[in-house]
Design an enzyme around this catalytic site. Structure first.
Site, PDB file in Angstrom:
ATOM      1  N   THR A  59      40.096  11.797 -37.764  1.00 33.18           N
ATOM      2  CA  THR A  59      38.838  11.806 -38.386  1.00 33.18           C
ATOM      3  C   THR A  59      38.028  11.144 -37.206  1.00 33.18           C
ATOM      4  O   THR A  59      36.911  11.655 -36.753  1.00 33.18           O
ATOM      5  CB  THR A  59      38.478  10.943 -39.572  1.00 33.18           C
ATOM      6  OG1 THR A  59      39.561  11.725 -40.558  1.00 33.18           O
ATOM      7  CG2 THR A  59      37.137  11.152 -39.987  1.00 33.18           C
ATOM      8  N   CYS A  60      38.637  10.047 -36.643  1.00 34.63           N
ATOM      9  CA  CYS A  60      37.719   9.495 -35.350  1.00 34.63           C
ATOM     10  C   CYS A  60      37.383  10.628 -34.071  1.00 34.63           C
ATOM     11  O   CYS A  60      36.605  10.693 -33.721  1.00 34.63           O
ATOM     12  CB  CYS A  60      38.388   8.092 -35.041  1.00 34.63           C
ATOM     13  SG  CYS A  60      38.493   6.929 -36.410  1.00 34.63           S
ATOM     14  N   ALA A  61      38.879  11.201 -33.884  1.00 34.36           N
ATOM     15  CA  ALA A  61      38.808  11.955 -32.943  1.00 34.36           C
ATOM     16  C   ALA A  61      37.655  13.357 -33.259  1.00 34.36           C
ATOM     17  O   ALA A  61      36.827  13.615 -32.124  1.00 34.36           O
ATOM     18  CB  ALA A  61      40.289  12.592 -32.646  1.00 34.36           C
ATOM     19  N   SER A  63      34.947  13.009 -35.109  1.00 35.40           N
ATOM     20  CA  SER A  63      33.693  12.546 -34.915  1.00 35.40           C
ATOM     21  C   SER A  63      33.251  12.649 -33.444  1.00 35.40           C
ATOM     22  O   SER A  63      32.155  12.869 -32.928  1.00 35.40           O
ATOM     23  CB  SER A  63      33.573  11.155 -35.464  1.00 35.40           C
ATOM     24  OG  SER A  63      34.139  10.216 -34.867  1.00 35.40           O
TER      25      SER A  63
END
Length: 168
Positions: A59-61, A63
């Site tokens: 999810t971080c990647a 975003s």
């Protein structure tokens, strides 16, 4: 304190995000070349702060990828992707992904950003990493949008953040 969830389990941050209309607090974060970056470096620009726990999660990647794509189309706007990841990990990710339209910044040295912006987790398995949040500033450094993502594994509301920029 803000209560969010991690896969449905409640966890807390140390406080609440800076409120809309407030002046964004100053910060000092670390760039990929280990130099410092301060909020004042972006004076006169709109700023999107994409804040997240770790670049090494899906999810971080995503975003970072999404804001990288969206930032290419924005004038006078900087997207700052902020985590406690080491600058070396951030640079590795950007190099592998071809990320060029965002600035990766790290809060690894002292956690001051996480404490000042109230995004550091205070408990749970991710403490003291940064929670997933988006804060948008106008050219004067005023907060015009904020989102504390309620479920840590969910992506932020990109559309709402971009609309705040366009309406500023």
């Amino acid at each position: 304190m803000a209560t969010v969830t991690l896969k449905g389990n409640p966890i807390n941050t140390i406080g609440t995000l800076p409120s809309i209309g407030s002046t964004a607090p100053s910060f000092s974060l670390t760039k990929g070349d280990l130099s410092s970056s301060n909020l004042s470096d972006y004076k006169g620009k709109k700023v999107v702060m994409n804040i997240f726990p770790s670049i090494d999660t899906g999810t971080c990647a995503q975003s970072v990828r999404q804001f990288n794509k969206d930032a290419a189309e924005l004038e006078n706007t900087m997207v700052l992707c902020i985590s406690k990841d080491l600058p070396f990990a951030q640079a590795r990710f950007c190099g592998a992904e071809g990320i060029e339209n965002v600035e990766m910044l790290s809060d690894f040295k002292d956690g001051n950003f996480g404490n000042t912006y109230n995004v550091a987790f205070s408990d749970g398995p991710l403490a003291p990493l940064l929670s997933r949040a988006v804060i948008v500033l106008d050219e004067a450094g005023k907060v015009i949008y904020n989102e504390q993502v309620k479920e840590t594994v969910d992506e932020p509301n990109y559309k709402a953040a971009l609309e705040a920029l366009m309406n500023a």
